[in-house]
Design an enzyme around this catalytic site. Sequence first.
Site, PDB file in Angstrom:
ATOM      1  N   GLY A 251       0.829  -1.193   0.000  1.00 51.25           N
ATOM      2  CA  GLY A 251       0.000   0.000   0.000  1.00 51.25           C
ATOM      3  C   GLY A 251       0.865   1.244   0.000  1.00 51.25           C
ATOM      4  CB  CYS A 252       0.301   4.675  -1.247  1.00 48.13           C
ATOM      5  SG  CYS A 252      -1.356   5.028  -0.622  1.00 48.13           S
ATOM      6  CE1 TYR A 253      -1.607   8.283   3.638  1.00 50.64           C
ATOM      7  CE2 TYR A 253      -3.360   6.730   3.112  1.00 50.64           C
ATOM      8  CZ  TYR A 253      -2.914   8.041   3.249  1.00 50.64           C
ATOM      9  OH  TYR A 253      -3.767   9.089   2.990  1.00 50.64           O
ATOM     10  N   PRO A 254       1.707   2.314   3.759  1.00 51.63           N
ATOM     11  CG  PRO A 254       0.566   0.288   4.050  1.00 51.63           C
ATOM     12  CD  PRO A 254       0.451   1.629   3.374  1.00 51.63           C
ATOM     13  CB  THR A 255       5.298   2.384   0.310  1.00 53.77           C
ATOM     14  OG1 THR A 255       4.651   1.315  -0.397  1.00 53.77           O
ATOM     15  CG2 THR A 255       6.649   2.658  -0.331  1.00 53.77           C
TER      16      THR A 255
END
Length: 308
Positions: free
Chosen positions: A114-118
Amino acid sequence: MTYTVFIDGAEGTTGLEIAQRLEGRAEFDIIRLSDAERKDPDCRRTSLNFADFAILCLPDDAAREAVAMLDADSGTRVIDASTAHRTAPGWIYGFPELVGPSVVAGAKRVANPGCYPTGFLALLAPLVRAKLLPRDWSYSVNAVSGYSGGGKGLIARFEEEGDIAFRSYGMSLDHKHLAEMQKNAGLQYPPVFAPAVVPAFRGMLVEIPLGLSAMRTAASADKLRAELARYYADAPLVTVHEDRPAELLLRADEPASDRIDLWVMADEAGTSARLVARLDNLGKGAAGAAVQSLNLMAGCDPLAGLRV
């Protein structure tokens, strides 16, 4: 060698971005379906099983349905951009800088981060692994993203209403990104996640505030920065900055990028720190990550088609 690629969900925001990055590349032949064919389960099933690579840009349930369409002996290798398989057994987490490029290269099933987890994992996972920050701390994450991360519905809402200055969400504290954040950072507790959307089409800032003096085993900010620089020394898409700017900005016309920039800020006394990541939610946070994994799986230049 030319590989066939089927982007299931090619008309969505992420699918369109991936197709743009693959445009004109001789290594890949894109399977394209008409509007009617995309809605025909038999056409989708045939395309999924025929392709060398299938990239799923679908809602979670539709992604699971697509995987179920694959024959037991199918040779199709899958990259799933949805949340559906990010913590599922048998799937490799598609973050080469964390799991290793060779692991992604040899995978048959890859779950795109995911973008935030990245941003969260790029900052925290190496530091927890190095035992410079504790795994049993209750971390918090403050993050803002461009509205393109919400898909066509949120894009329309921001562009049609025109007066939304800030949208905070995830108030139930059970956001679907929490499981992959906790698992891939090796944490005892899921983080407290406070996501928000701002009136920029793309781009994001992800921040982890740290009360270093309250932690039992935390290293200094200088040591945290040095470890991130060491860890990513050979990672061409990741930059660990030495400077401590007075401000970090997201602009409404933020350019597309497949890079990620990291900072470690601290107060003079060294009692508090802020870990900050800046990335493109549609780049390293979505389409760029999928293309990076595809490159590795196909044995191509890992940076081919990326905006670096």
